[in-house]
Structure formats: C-alpha cells, structure tokens
Design a protein around this motif. Structure first.
Motif, short mmCIF file in Angstrom:
data_model
loop_
_atom_site.label_atom_id
_atom_site.label_comp_id
_atom_site.label_asym_id
_atom_site.label_seq_id
_atom_site.Cartn_x
_atom_site.Cartn_y
_atom_site.Cartn_z
N ASN A 13 40.35 32.30 39.62
CA ASN A 13 39.14 32.28 40.02
C ASN A 13 38.21 33.32 39.49
OD1 ASN A 13 39.71 34.27 41.46
ND2 ASN A 13 39.60 33.45 43.47
N THR A 14 38.46 33.81 38.51
CA THR A 14 37.26 34.64 37.74
C THR A 14 37.37 34.49 36.29
OG1 THR A 14 39.26 36.42 37.51
CG2 THR A 14 37.78 36.60 39.06
N GLU A 15 36.43 34.64 35.67
CA GLU A 15 36.20 34.34 34.26
C GLU A 15 37.20 35.49 33.45
OE1 GLU A 15 32.23 36.64 34.64
OE2 GLU A 15 33.70 36.01 36.14
N ILE A 38 40.25 37.66 44.65
CA ILE A 38 40.05 37.34 43.13
C ILE A 38 41.27 37.38 42.25
CG2 ILE A 38 37.46 37.40 43.01
CD1 ILE A 38 37.92 40.41 41.90
N THR A 39 41.54 36.30 41.38
CA THR A 39 42.91 36.35 40.69
C THR A 39 42.40 35.83 39.18
OG1 THR A 39 43.40 34.06 41.03
CG2 THR A 39 44.28 35.74 42.59
N ARG A 56 29.91 38.55 44.13
CA ARG A 56 30.48 37.45 44.97
C ARG A 56 30.01 37.44 46.41
NH1 ARG A 56 35.49 34.56 42.00
NH2 ARG A 56 36.09 34.20 44.10
N MET A 70 36.60 44.97 38.96
CA MET A 70 36.93 44.06 40.17
C MET A 70 36.03 44.33 41.33
SD MET A 70 41.34 44.18 39.72
CE MET A 70 41.61 45.77 40.36
N LEU A 88 32.82 42.43 40.53
CA LEU A 88 32.89 41.03 40.72
C LEU A 88 33.04 40.60 42.31
CD1 LEU A 88 35.82 40.17 37.89
CD2 LEU A 88 33.25 39.64 37.72
N LEU A 89 33.67 41.41 42.98
CA LEU A 89 33.85 41.19 44.53
C LEU A 89 32.32 41.26 45.05
CD1 LEU A 89 37.17 42.63 45.44
CD2 LEU A 89 36.72 40.06 45.45
N ASP A 132 37.06 37.98 50.56
CA ASP A 132 37.39 37.18 49.22
C ASP A 132 38.65 37.78 48.45
OD1 ASP A 132 36.83 35.67 47.18
OD2 ASP A 132 34.97 36.92 46.43
N LEU A 147 31.00 42.71 32.29
CA LEU A 147 30.06 41.71 32.97
C LEU A 147 29.18 41.01 32.30
CD1 LEU A 147 29.76 43.94 36.12
CD2 LEU A 147 31.32 42.22 35.90
#
Ligand code: FES
Ligand code: FES
Lengths: 203, 763
Positions: free
Chosen positions: B105-107, B101-102, B284, B277, B280-281, B99, B247
């Motif tokens: 594609n994240t809130e 994330i940037t 996901r 980070m 989040l990962l 994955d 979060l």
C-alpha cells in the motif's frame, strides 16, 4: 545553551502538580459507563484495569492513573514528560534509566509504575535547585564526564545513589557503584573523575 | 570578498572526492603553538554541558509533539525469504491502531543505491523491513505488528562469510558478486628476489556493532507540504536529501534538525528507512509520528563493522628493509551493497615499493555493514602490525626499529608528501611512556602464571577535512555572538570548539557566544560528522568569518571615530585608536552607533593545499597481563602518542581518546556479533550478550600529543581525532599478548578460550 535563568523548575512543577491532583481525584468512584456518562477513553481505561497511583516525584506529590503494565520509566518520560531519564536497553542491562527510589538507585525500566506507589522518586531533573545545577551535576560539567550525554543522567543518578550511601567513597566503591551504567562513548575515566570531584566538593 | 569557486580534493574514508566548491582565499597568519593562544587548545568546559547534565537536553528520542503518534517496524524473522502473502487486516483491528504500511500500500521507493526498495518483498536478512505500524502508543503499534500475517517462501542463505564466498552470490541475495578490488605497485617479483626472509599469516576479525546509547529514531511532522524531521543523525544534509528524494518533494520543503544525539560512531551517517516510513505515515495520518528502533533492532539492522579475513605476507632483508608485501582479504558487507575493504593502511603505513593487494567484498544474509569509527583501518592495522611484528621477531629486530627502518616519508599511493607527519616523535614518546625496554626480548619468556607483555601498533588516518564547509556569524547588540553552521555535534565537542575559535579571534568571552548547529533550515552547508573531518573543515570557516567580522568592526570604528583604518587596532575585544588609546569603542558601542541589531558575516573553509595529502599519525602501546591458567587478559596500561595537528580543546580531546581506546580495547578482547549458522539467527541481540566495556575495564591511559599544529592543512592547524584514537589499540594489545605468551592469537576478539587453546597447542 549557557546557564539558564528564569522561573524555578521546582515551583513550576508544584503549580502543575496541583492541577493533576484535582483532575484525577474522582476517578476511583467510576464503575459504569452508562450511569457515569463515561467517555470512550474512560471506558477503555476501565476495561484495561487502569489503577490510581500516587507517588512523590522530585518532591512533588503526583496522583495519576496508569495501565497496570506501565513501566515506571514510561510514566516518567511519557506521562510526566521528565525525559531526562533515558531508555537505552529497556531490559535492565545498561543503567541508562537509573533513578533514585526511596534513596536507592534503581533501573526504572525494570519496575512497574504501580510498584512505585507511595514511594519517592528522584530523577535527574529533581537534582536541580531551580535552574541551578546540583554540585554533582556541576562536577560532570567541570570534569567533562560525558561525550554524547545520553547515558549521563543515568550515570549521575547512579553516582547520586552511591554518594548517598558512601559520602566519601573509596576507588573500589566508585567502580562498583558505577559498574551498572554503560557508556558507549566510554567517557569512563572522566566519569570517575567527576564522581570523585563531586564527593570532595559535597563533603 | 576573497571567495572563489575552485576544484578541491578531499579524502573521505578512503574515497578521494573531488569537489568544486566555494572556498575562502584569505591567507591568515598561523597561530603557532597553543601557548600563544587564549582560548583555543585550553581545557574549556563544554558549552552544552549544562543541558546534558540537567536532563534538559531534548534528544530526538525525547521529542514530544502535540498529537504525536508512535510507529514501530516489523522485520524479517528469516535470513532469506520472499513474502508470499501478507495480511494486515487483523492488525488494523487493534484498538488504537492508526495505520500499517507495507510494499502493498505504498509507492516504490528506491533504497540502497537502487538495489532494493523501502519495502522490498524480497527479504535478504533477519531484520529486513516488512511493515511499519502507527498507533496511539508504541505498545499498541507493537501489538498490531504481532497480528500481521506473513507467509514466506524460504530461500537458501549463508551467514558465514567464507561459505558465502564459495556459494553463488545471486542465490543468496540476487546481487552479482562484487568486483574484486586490486592494487599493485612496483615490481613484485623483484621485491621477492631481493629478500632474505619472509613471514605469512592469516588474521580474522569479527563483525561488531556500533550500539550507540540513543537508538536510531526520528520524529517527523508535516505542515501542509513541508516536512520537519528531528533525527538522531550525524549528517543532516544527507538525511534531508534522501528524504526529499524518496518522497519526491523539494529540498527546501524538508528541514532536518538534530541538536543533541546519543552517539552514532558511523551508524548514523546515512538516512534510515525508518525516517521515510515515519514521513509516509505522518502524511497519511495528518499527525506527527515518532519512530524508533529498540535495542534488538539496533543490533540487527543499522550497520556494523564488517568482518575481515586477511592474509598478509611480508618479504624483507635481514637488515629490516621490507622489499615486498602481499595482501589478500575478504569481508562481508551484509545483504546489501557496501564496502568491507581493510587494505588502506597496508598500502600506505610502511615503506614498501612492491606490493600487491586483492580485496573481495562478499554478500551474506545478515545486516548490512556501515562506516564504523575508522572503517577498514581498525581491522587493517591489527593484521598489518601483527605481521610486521612477526617479521621483526623473525629477523631479531626491535619492532620499533623495524618500523623506523621502513618509515614512509611520502604518501606512497599518491606519491606526494604529507602536510605533516610526526610518527617518529610518536614512537619515541609512546615507547618512553610504556617503558618499552621492559618488554620481553624473547616473546613469552617471562616466568610465572601471570605473564606480562608489551606491544605497539601504528596509526594512519585522513581527517584533514576540506571544502565546502561554511559558517555564519551574527554579532548582536551588546556584543553577543552567534556562530551558525550546518554541521553537527555528535558528542565530540564541536559546539564548544567552534565557539573557542570565534572567541580567540574576536576576543569575545565564551559566555557571550552561542552556537547553532544541526539544522538544515538555518545553517549553511557543512560536512557530515564522519571521517574525523568536522573540526578540520568547519573551524577554519569559523576563523575565516571571525577574521572578516573583525575587519568589518574595524571599518565601522574608522567611520564612527573618523580615523583611518590603518590607525586603528583591535585590542581585547575593543577597537581603539593606535595614536590615542583613550579613543576606543566596544563592539556594543559600534552596534549602537550603527543602529543595527545585528552584523552578519559568512566564512568558508579554504581549499586544501595542492600537492600534499593530509593524514594523522600515531602509535599506541599496550602493557598487558595474561593469566596462563584462565586465559584472562588484563590491560594494565595504554600509552597513546599521536600527531593530530593542533589540539583544539584539551578536555574533549582526552575524552575522545579515552573513548576510542576503550572501544579499541573491547574490539580486541570482547565484542563480536554471533550468528547461528544453521538458522541464520543473530544470538546476541542485547547489551548483556553483546559485550561492551564497563567502568571496571578501564586501564591506565596516558595520552601524549606530539604535534602543535599542522600549518599547511588549514588556518587553524587541526586534524581530526575521533577515528585516530581507535585505530591502533587492538593491534597494540594483540602484539602485547604475543609478547607476553609467545604465541600469536590471530583472531579477534582475543577471548580466554582462544588464549588457552593457543597456549595448549603451542606446548
Ligand atoms: S534502559 Fe533500563 S537498564 Fe537499560
Ligand atoms: S556519553 Fe555517550 S554513552 Fe555515555
């Protein structure tokens, strides 16, 4: 956190080690996925040129496969889960990853695992006798030769290498022998004291 | 239970924090000197020593979990830019990548006090976070990062603080110029008119980097909606709150654990973006994630001691009375809001009724500053004690006599007395240890190529701690004790000292005591490990709990032996009848009789005393040799004399002083983050180019503790020592160099080129 008792670490590793040998012994014969019914993982390994490596770690023979660019420190920490050896700079500047290779202290972040083929590695875990501390390790506890403790395995292995070479080191030999190991907590005065105490105890 | 909710005041790194919190209202008899004690103050070995020397201590960096994957971060290569386009599609094709994330594609997650986002397409320094990739191995994650395509709009930047001060701050970072800090006291012009002489000078200090040996890292794992975070942090509760807020999950769904950590020095006092980070990962992917920075990132992106450009002026009479002082400074906070002020020692160290202070924070396009061991004070004391020495030499007075002449008996900012101040004692002990009389009465008057000099500087810091800080005790079958608290041991010896306090009161041998710290899921709240406040806050809570546990044991013994409580005494870990000492019970006996597996007790820190401030004080003295042909400076000896209340553990105390002094020495002589001004790139991003001391740089160090206990500050009498140790070292060395060569180097680090230049210009 007090002194640990229980099964001997060395015997434990011996047990695990035998299993490792058994599971990898067939690997070199493989060359074709279809013919040999290879898993995806095995196919990838073949593509990446994984090699069989055999070495002795803390007195126990290990045979395993590694990607050719695997660092010795990563083999120790990730593969063998010997996380006592630390990575601090990962480029040969700090000594945090110091281990003993065939009797000499080396930075394990500066060596390929394959370069240790056929050699003998001792890590901080290998100094223990069962759960019993080596006198050098005990000296670091008694003289408080550490603060956060993160550089400590490297310091102790550098000291171990130093004492192998000079069992009765002069002050200058201690300073030279320990100068490749950085300690940001700067526990240096007590590190020196610990090395001296160990030298006189081991004598 | 004598507990109460009260309003209390603590000073944390210069900020006065008013808290309403639960405190203990018990007054305990003070211990007197350490000679009266059995365990506290003794050179007890660390109880976590075994783990650290055996390699069995699992640091966050060592944490391995089943099915764990690795995350690495892509950072801005430019000092200032906006992301025009970002494409992660090639990265996602790497074999083993899981994955990426940037910001796309994240809130949105607020960061740096809402001035920015977790992923902000506006990049304000080399090192700002762009993307984070997770893969089966760290190496694969790094490979994927290289395949992320980013187009940038490059923007104007400034990495030089002075230039940034002169430019439009909104163009550099988009933030407004921070407010100018000002402080005035007394009648400034009257102070000037009363003076006979004055001195003025400008001093500059570099940006330096914490570089703890363990890199910043976290390992995170979800169990459904619950998150466990192993983090290398000095502040488990801050991390818990920041992660939960980011979060948007419940506080008690986040558990932060830190058992061992490889140093922080302030850089790990706040939650890192990397932890969020990773969380989040992990969410996901449904797999645990380990994230870490490498040494390069450590030097870019996790804080620094800001620089300072301090102009000081001192006016005074010929008899040494200082009548007025002014201070004007600016320093770079980096690219996001933070403080860079260094004026606190100036306002309180020496007595002066009339002063004026102006301090300006400046945004530059470089890594943001963070608290670094005695923030502000290390810079501030270097400048202050340099100018004080200048004034002493100008009027021909012994520098120590000048300091004594202007000795501040009270805290001049709050106008209240100190709970204790033994600075005079520190001056005389330090002067004796360094052989003060051997200094050059006229600086630079020594003969020969190698010139020797002696100098000193003073120290002030807070470190009295305060509430809220709690501890729990669990006394178990067989008389085994566990001390539990939500503070952390960052290498300073907290585990050991808390055990010593419980051992002292309950007279239980150290071997029977365990200490559990650094787990928000287990420990009651206790402060972060910063500001030298840990022991002064938590040790009194442990004493409170231990004393109450003792009362509980006495009442249990009274019930069992059927003797009134006042006919019972606690003696050497046993509870015996005063009238018939043969009648006695051990702790183990009591637990057995009660048919309990464990007895529990809570304890809290008491409120700080009203009408006082607590500071630690000290002075360090340096003896140096300067080679006037090569410019090389050798520090021969540092004598450190300090008032830190009660010394709690002789071994860990000495060790912390060594560490502080050596970090101060390298601040004086070696360390500096260097940025190429034309490209905005940091040029020394590793431990070879960024110099820190080795074992060979260690001078002779003599530590003298002039205090026995501060009985007003708390029930154990301790003030913190971690930060006091580093504060005066650079100032003392700079003054010693001046004493040796007779020309002042006003910019740290004092490297050989500066020495040679100064000598050359002088002659
Ligand atoms: S980690 Fe290997 S030398 Fe620094
Ligand atoms: S003990 Fe912390 S780095 Fe050496």
């Amino acid at each position: 956190m007090s002194k640990k008792k229980g099964i001997s670490r060395r015997n434990f590793i011996k047990g695990v080690g035998t299993g490792v040998v058994g599971s990898y012994v067939v690997v070199p014969a493989l060359n074709n996925k279809a013919a040999k019914n290879l898993s995806d993982n095995e196919e990838l390994q073949l593509k990446e040129g994984w090699q069989v490596l055999s070495l002795k770690v803390n007195g126990k023979k290990i045979i395993t496969k590694v990607k050719p660019n695997t660092l010795l420190v990563d083999l120790l920490r990730n593969e063998l889960q010997l996380t006592g050896t630390k990575v601090v700079c990962n480029q040969g500047e700090c000594g945090g990853c110091t281990i003993i290779l065939d009797g000499k202290p080396v930075y394990s972040c500066q060596m390929l695992a394959l370069d240790a083929n056929g050699k003998e590695v001792t890590t901080i875990e290998g100094l223990l006798l069962g759960e019993e501390l080596h006198p050098l390790q005990q000296a670091f506890v008694d003289e408080d030769g550490l603060q956060c403790g993160f550089c400590t395995p490297g310091q102790i292995m550098a000291a171990y290498g130093l004492l192998l070479k000079y069992p009765d080191p002069t002050d200058e030999q201690i300073l030279n022998g320990m100068s490749g190991n950085l300690c940001r907590c700067a526990a240096y005065p007590k590190i020196i004291k610990s090395v001296k105490a160990a030298a006189s105890r081991i004598k | 239970m004598p507990q109460k909710i009260v309003k209390s005041k603590i000073i944390f790194e210069g900020e006065i924090v008013e808290t309403i919190g639960e405190v203990s209202t018990e007054e305990y008899e003070r211990w007197g000197a350490n000679e009266n004690l059995k365990v506290v103050g003794k050179p007890v070995s660390r109880i976590d020593g075994y783990d650290k020397v055996s390699g069995s201590a699992v640091y966050t960096f060592d944490k391995i979990l089943q099915r764990m994957v690795y995350a690495r971060t892509l950072r801005s290569p430019l000092p200032h830019a906006k992301i025009k386009r970002i494409d992660i599609s090639k990265a996602l094709k790497v074999n083993g990548i899981l994955d990426v994330i940037t910001f796309q594609n994240t809130e949105d997650i607020d960061w740096y006090w809402n001035s920015s986002k977790l992923f902000d397409p506006h990049l304000r320094y080399q090192g700002d976070e762009i993307a984070c990739a997770a893969a089966e191995t760290a190496e694969l994650a790094e490979q994927a990062l290289k395949l992320i395509e980013v187009d940038y709009d490059e923007l104007p930047f400034a990495v030089n603080t002075k230039k940034a001060l002169e430019s439009d701050p909104e163009k550099l970072t988009g933030f407004k110029k921070p407010d100018l800090f000002t402080y005035d006291r007394g009648d400034f012009s009257k102070g000037i008119s009363e003076s006979d002489e004055s001195v003025e000078d400008t001093f500059t200090t570099p940006v330096v980097i914490h570089n703890p040996t363990e890199v910043h890292c976290s390992t995170v794992a979800w169990d459904g909606g619950k998150l466990t975070v192993w983090d290398s942090t000095q502040a488990i509760f801050s991390v818990r709150n920041a992660v939960a807020d980011s979060l948007k999950i419940n506080i008690n769904d986040v558990r932060v654990i830190k058992k061992y950590m490889g140093g922080g020095f302030g850089s790990k006092l706040e939650a890192g973006k990397y932890t969020v980070m990773a969380a989040l990962l992990a969410r996901r992917l449904g797999r645990p994630v380990k994230i870490y920075l490498d040494r390069r990132e450590m030097n870019l992106a996790v804080g620094n001691r800001p620089d300072s450009h301090q102009t000081l002026k001192v006016w005074g009479k010929r008899d040494g009375t200082i009548t007025a002082m002014s201070y004007k400074s600016f320093g770079a906070v980096g690219a996001y809001p933070q403080g860079a002020a260094a004026n606190w020692p100036f306002r309180t160290m020496y007595k002066c009724p009339n002063i004026k202070v102006e301090d300006q924070n400046v945004f530059i396009n470089a890594g943001r500053a963070r608290a670094f061991r005695a923030p502000g004070h290390v810079q501030g004391v270097f400048a202050l004690d340099s100018i004080i020495d200048d004034f002493a030499y100008k009027i021909g007075m012994d520098p120590i006599d000048l300091r004594l002449k202007n000795y501040a008996e009270v805290d001049q900012v709050f106008n209240v007395p100190y709970t204790s101040k033994l600075l005079k004692e520190a001056y005389s002990a330090g002067a004796q240890a360094i052989n003060w009389d051997l200094r050059n009465k006229i600086p630079g008057s020594g003969n020969g190529v190698i010139k020797r000099g002696i100098g000193m500087a003073s120290q002030i810091w807070w470190g009295g701690g305060g509430p809220p800080a709690h501890a729990m005790l669990k006394l178990e079958r067989g008389g085994y004790l566990t001390v539990i608290s939500g503070t952390q041991d960052i290498g300073t010896g907290t585990y050991t000292i808390l055990a010593q306090v419980a051992a002292e009161i309950l007279e239980i041998p150290m071997e029977k005591i365990e200490v559990i710290l650094g787990d928000t899921g287990v420990g009651p709240y206790a402060p972060s490990s910063g500001g030298s406040q840990t022991i002064a806050s938590v040790a009194p809570a442990v004493r409170d709990a231990s004393e109450k546990m003792k009362s509980k044991l006495i009442s249990a013994a009274a019930a069992i032996m059927e003797i009134p409580e006042d006919k019972i005494k606690y003696n050497n870990g046993e509870i015996e009848s005063i009238e018939d000492p043969a009648k006695k019970l051990s702790i183990a006996d009591i637990l057995k009789e009660l048919r309990e597996e464990s007895l529990l007790m809570n304890g809290s820190r008491e409120a700080n005393p009203d009408g006082y401030t607590t500071n630690s004080f000290g002075a360090q003295f340096a003896d140096v040799s300067v080679d006037t042909e090569t410019g090389k400076i050798t520090v021969n000896k540092i004598a450190a004399a300090h008032d830190i209340g009660r010394p709690m553990n002789q071994k860990t105390l000495e060790n912390q002083f060594h560490g502080g002094i050596l970090q101060g020495l390298s601040y004086a002589l070696m360390e500096e983050r260097v940025i190429d001004e034309s490209t905005g790139q940091v040029v020394n991003l590793n431990m070879h180019d960024y110099k820190i001391p080795t074992v060979k740089d260690v001078p002779k160090i003599e530590i003298i503790i002039v205090s026995k206990s501060d009985d007003l500050v708390n029930n154990v009498g301790a003030k913190g020592i971690g930060e006091p140790a580093i504060i005066p070292t650079a100032g003392a060395i700079a003054n010693a160099v001046y004493n040796a060569i007779g020309v002042r180097i006003k910019s740290l680090p004092i490297t050989p080129d500066k020495v040679l230049n100064a000598i050359y210009k002088f002659n």
